[in-house]
Design an enzyme around this catalytic site. Structure first.
Site, PDB file in Angstrom:
ATOM      1  N   GLU A  28       0.836  -1.215   0.000  1.00  0.00           N
ATOM      2  CA  GLU A  28       0.000   0.000   0.000  1.00  0.00           C
ATOM      3  C   GLU A  28       0.868   1.262   0.000  1.00  0.00           C
ATOM      4  O   GLU A  28       2.076   1.203   0.247  1.00  0.00           O
ATOM      5  CB  GLU A  28      -0.922   0.002   1.221  1.00  0.00           C
ATOM      6  CG  GLU A  28      -0.180   0.036   2.549  1.00  0.00           C
ATOM      7  CD  GLU A  28      -1.030   0.602   3.698  1.00  0.00           C
ATOM      8  OE1 GLU A  28      -1.569   1.712   3.557  1.00  0.00           O
ATOM      9  OE2 GLU A  28      -1.105  -0.068   4.742  1.00  0.00           O
ATOM     10  N   LYS A 164      -3.041  -1.867  15.753  1.00  0.00           N
ATOM     11  CA  LYS A 164      -2.423  -1.035  16.779  1.00  0.00           C
ATOM     12  C   LYS A 164      -3.320  -0.888  17.989  1.00  0.00           C
ATOM     13  O   LYS A 164      -4.548  -0.885  17.853  1.00  0.00           O
ATOM     14  CB  LYS A 164      -2.166   0.351  16.222  1.00  0.00           C
ATOM     15  CG  LYS A 164      -0.993   0.387  15.303  1.00  0.00           C
ATOM     16  CD  LYS A 164      -0.400   1.772  15.252  1.00  0.00           C
ATOM     17  CE  LYS A 164       0.906   1.717  14.489  1.00  0.00           C
ATOM     18  NZ  LYS A 164       0.769   2.303  13.168  1.00  0.00           N
TER      19      LYS A 164
HETATM   20  N1  PSU Z   1      -2.515   1.431  10.731  1.00  0.00           N
HETATM   21  C1  PSU Z   1      -1.188   1.495  10.838  1.00  0.00           C
HETATM   22  N2  PSU Z   1      -0.463   2.125   9.877  1.00  0.00           N
HETATM   23  C2  PSU Z   1      -1.064   2.692   8.789  1.00  0.00           C
HETATM   24  C3  PSU Z   1      -2.480   2.593   8.676  1.00  0.00           C
HETATM   25  C4  PSU Z   1      -3.159   1.964   9.651  1.00  0.00           C
HETATM   26  O1  PSU Z   1      -0.649   0.976  11.795  1.00  0.00           O
HETATM   27  O2  PSU Z   1      -0.368   3.272   7.934  1.00  0.00           O
HETATM   28  C5  PSU Z   1      -3.161   3.166   7.450  1.00  0.00           C
HETATM   29  C6  PSU Z   1      -3.494   2.034   6.463  1.00  0.00           C
HETATM   30  O3  PSU Z   1      -3.395   2.528   5.152  1.00  0.00           O
HETATM   31  C7  PSU Z   1      -4.942   1.737   6.786  1.00  0.00           C
HETATM   32  C8  PSU Z   1      -5.464   3.100   7.101  1.00  0.00           C
HETATM   33  O4  PSU Z   1      -5.651   1.115   5.717  1.00  0.00           O
HETATM   34  O5  PSU Z   1      -4.414   3.729   7.822  1.00  0.00           O
HETATM   35  C9  PSU Z   1      -6.727   3.045   7.912  1.00  0.00           C
HETATM   36  O6  PSU Z   1      -7.259   4.332   8.013  1.00  0.00           O
HETATM   37  P1  PSU Z   1      -8.735   4.532   8.598  1.00  0.00           P
HETATM   38  O7  PSU Z   1      -8.631   4.124  10.032  1.00  0.00           O
HETATM   39  O8  PSU Z   1      -9.003   5.997   8.408  1.00  0.00           O
HETATM   40  O9  PSU Z   1      -9.641   3.632   7.799  1.00  0.00           O
END
Ligand code: PSU
Ligand code: MN
Length: 312
Positions: A28, A164
């Site tokens: 990604e 996380k």
């Molecule tokens: N969690 C991490 N590192 C990240 C992300 C999530 O530990 O870089 C990024 C990923 O791209 C994930 C996105 O798909 O954040 C999720 O964002 P949201 O919670 O806004 O859906």
């Protein structure tokens, strides 16, 4: 060719590998633009690609550049994305992808959007760091990442290091169970928690063999079950930050986010940034090591999947 396919630029090397059924691992780009600071993000992106190559698979980093869905980025694109300030690059989830393409903009793909692009390009394995999930306090904020729903409908095996501790991990597991997403801890019983090997929660499933993980994905398809698999690969012991050390830092970051009224798409990037500041290099080093570890496992699964399908 359909209009959809015309939105894609697949590098010649990746197209050739996919045509032969050779192993390809998707990566990604939100982790580059919104997940780590420059220049460590660029260094990480290059090292992860090199790691996948040295395992015998081909990396395919995915992003939207000037309205084109790129399957595989050249070094200039990678550097451009890594250097662009967060505010200037769209963070693309399922909802945003088509608008970004239609308007010719540049955006970084989250887990959800990367899964969609990988699947449409014919890539079935994807390695990353952490996925989005159910945020703490979701019972009032309704903040649940679209990544979870994507896992229930797009057939890609996603290798992560768990979720996380900024998230509510038990609620995340509950939602994944409801959606019918297999959550597979790799090589241990507990769900790993990103920087820490253990979360205190037992993972619903455990597998120890990349070949069987590839086989399970194929069986899912044969059974006509839509959706992918989530493989949670614990961070290597020498790189981990134990739970009791990271927990108060996460609490501090969450309190800061609440104080600044951070909401919606900005929540995850804000928390990641704040935790990097609060832990200095340590969380960043751990983050890079776990992504490398996931890249290795992703390559192994892709190689086994390629064998199963009789590919090169
Ligand atoms: N969690 C991490 N590192 C990240 C992300 C999530 O530990 O870089 C990024 C990923 O791209 C994930 C996105 O798909 O954040 C999720 O964002 P949201 O919670 O806004 O859906
Ligand atoms: Mn959200």
């Amino acid at each position: 060719m359909t209009g959809l396919i015309e939105s894609f630029d697949i590098t010649a090397e990746i197209r050739d590998a996919l045509d032969k059924g050779a192993p390809v691992v998707a990566l990604e780009s939100t982790i580059i633009t919104h997940g780590m600071p420059y220049p460590q993000n660029l260094e990480m992106a290059r090292r992860v690609e090199a790691q996948i190559r040295s395992e015998g698979a081909l990396p395919a980093t995915i992003a939207v550049v000037g309205g084109r869905i790129k399957i595989g980025l050249d070094d200039a694109m990678m550097e451009g994305l890594a250097q662009t300030p967060q505010a200037q690059v769209m963070k693309l989830s399922r909802a945003d992808l088509a608008v970004c393409v239609a308007t010719g903009r540049t955006g970084a793909t989250t887990v959800a959007a990367t899964m969609i692009c990988a699947d449409r390009a014919g890539i079935a394995v994807f390695a990353t760091g952490g996925i989005g999930g159910v945020h703490r306090g979701a019972e009032t904020s309704f903040d649940i990442s679209a990544d979870l729903q994507e896992l229930s409908q797009t057939p890609v095996t996603v290798v992560c290091a768990g979720a996380k501790a900024i998230l509510d991990l038990s609620k995340t597991l509950e939602v994944l169970e409801t959606l019918g997403v297999p959550v597979i801890a790799y090589g241990q019983d507990q769900l790993p928690a990103f920087w820490s090997r253990e979360s205190g929660l037992r993972a619903p499933l455990r597998m120890d063999d990349p070949a069987l993980i590839a086989r399970a994905a194929l069986i899912r398809r044969n059974l006509n079950l839509p959706g992918g698999q989530l493989v949670a690969n614990p961070i290597p012991a020498e790189a981990e930050i134990p739970r009791d050390i990271i927990a108060p830092i996460v609490d501090q970051a969450l309190a800061d986010a609440a104080r600044h009224r951070i909401a919606a798409k900005a929540v995850t990037p804000y928390l990641l940034q704040r935790i990097f500041e609060l832990t200095e290099r340590r969380s960043l080093d751990a983050n890079i090591e776990l992504v490398m570890n996931n890249a290795r496992l992703g390559a192994k699964i892709a190689i086994e999947a390629s064998r199963l399908h009789g590919g090169a």
